[in-house]
Design a protein around this motif. Structure first.
Motif, mmCIF file in Angstrom:
data_model
loop_
_atom_site.group_PDB
_atom_site.id
_atom_site.type_symbol
_atom_site.label_atom_id
_atom_site.label_comp_id
_atom_site.label_asym_id
_atom_site.label_seq_id
_atom_site.Cartn_x
_atom_site.Cartn_y
_atom_site.Cartn_z
ATOM 1 N N CYS A 1 23.671 24.239 40.259
ATOM 2 C CA CYS A 1 23.799 22.968 40.964
ATOM 3 C C CYS A 1 22.540 22.569 41.726
ATOM 4 N N ASP A 2 22.029 21.417 41.863
ATOM 5 C CA ASP A 2 21.198 21.061 42.531
ATOM 6 C C ASP A 2 21.274 21.065 43.986
ATOM 7 N N ALA A 3 20.452 21.430 44.661
ATOM 8 C CA ALA A 3 20.336 21.850 46.206
ATOM 9 C C ALA A 3 21.390 20.642 46.905
ATOM 10 N N ASP A 4 21.092 19.287 46.378
ATOM 11 C CA ASP A 4 21.854 18.356 46.991
ATOM 12 C C ASP A 4 23.450 18.074 46.686
ATOM 13 N N GLY A 5 23.674 18.897 45.540
ATOM 14 C CA GLY A 5 25.075 18.816 44.935
ATOM 15 C C GLY A 5 25.130 17.599 44.076
ATOM 16 N N LYS A 6 24.151 16.724 43.855
ATOM 17 C CA LYS A 6 24.279 15.570 43.192
ATOM 18 C C LYS A 6 23.651 15.814 41.721
ATOM 19 N N GLY A 7 23.580 16.833 41.009
ATOM 20 C CA GLY A 7 23.037 17.132 39.836
ATOM 21 C C GLY A 7 23.231 18.510 39.351
ATOM 22 N N LYS A 8 22.786 18.869 38.148
ATOM 23 C CA LYS A 8 22.802 20.233 37.739
ATOM 24 C C LYS A 8 21.904 20.527 36.589
ATOM 25 N N SER A 9 21.830 21.766 36.284
ATOM 26 C CA SER A 9 21.068 22.043 35.048
ATOM 27 C C SER A 9 22.206 23.098 34.284
ATOM 28 N N ILE A 10 22.003 22.981 33.130
ATOM 29 C CA ILE A 10 22.717 23.999 32.165
ATOM 30 C C ILE A 10 21.636 24.963 31.674
ATOM 31 N N TRP A 11 21.692 26.235 31.812
ATOM 32 C CA TRP A 11 20.709 27.043 31.364
ATOM 33 C C TRP A 11 21.359 28.034 30.115
ATOM 34 N N ILE A 12 20.796 28.005 29.068
ATOM 35 C CA ILE A 12 20.748 28.820 28.251
ATOM 36 C C ILE A 12 19.733 29.874 27.741
ATOM 37 N N THR A 13 20.116 31.309 27.628
ATOM 38 C CA THR A 13 19.289 32.123 27.287
ATOM 39 C C THR A 13 19.683 32.896 26.143
ATOM 40 N N LEU A 14 18.746 32.957 25.104
ATOM 41 C CA LEU A 14 18.966 33.696 23.963
ATOM 42 C C LEU A 14 18.371 34.760 23.513
ATOM 43 N N PRO A 15 18.630 35.839 23.069
ATOM 44 C CA PRO A 15 17.804 36.970 22.513
ATOM 45 C C PRO A 15 17.074 36.503 21.258
ATOM 46 N N LEU A 16 15.629 36.915 21.188
ATOM 47 C CA LEU A 16 14.979 36.589 19.845
ATOM 48 C C LEU A 16 15.104 37.950 19.134
#
Length: 149
Positions: free
Chosen positions: A134-149
């Motif tokens: 969540c963004d600090a102001d609660g008005k947005g977000k990021s979806i993070w994906i991490t994958l092994p190579l």
């Protein structure tokens, strides 16, 4: 971003208008970045990673455009890890893992179908992780994906 992701030596940030052409541009940019970073396009993680990225950007275009005129994609990698995030300014935070079990509404039908379920099934199938930040102001977000190579 967590300390582990900050340590990834390769990084690229792309901000686009939240419109359908963003999906293609984000994917093409990923392909160029991976090539520049020396990641083999035939690596078994690359194809699914590009699909995951396309689904996440598509979700932002479909669901966040009213509140988020732009979508930002962050790409990062190391020799053994590929990570990316899709950020928009819509406050809704999907229950990522519920989309796989069918217990949440997510962006699918609540039965484990749809784009978010595909994202999670591919991510987990590759041994990766997914998190909503969540963004600090609660008005947005990021979806993070991490994958092994």
């Amino acid at each position: 971003m967590g300390a582990g992701l900050e340590a990834l030596p390769y990084r690229h940030v792309l901000t686009l208008p939240t419109e359908p052409s963003a999906v293609r541009t984000a994917r093409e940019t990923a392909e160029l970045a991976l090539a520049e970073w020396g990641i083999d396009p035939r690596h078994p993680t690359v194809g699914p990673a590009l699909l995951i990225l396309s689904e996440l950007v598509t979700n932002s275009v479909r669901h966040a455009v009213a509140l988020s005129p732009q979508v930002t994609v962050i790409y990062a990698a190391s020799e053994d890890c590929l990570a990316f995030a899709v950020h928009d300014r819509h406050p809704y935070q999907p229950a990522l893992y519920a989309s796989v079990t069918g217990t949440g509404t997510g962006t699918g039908t609540g039965t484990g179908t749809g784009g978010l379920a595909t994202v999670m099934e591919l991510t987990l199938g590759l041994g990766g992780t997914a998190v909503v930040r969540c963004d600090a102001d609660g008005k947005g977000k990021s979806i993070w994906i991490t994958l092994p190579l």
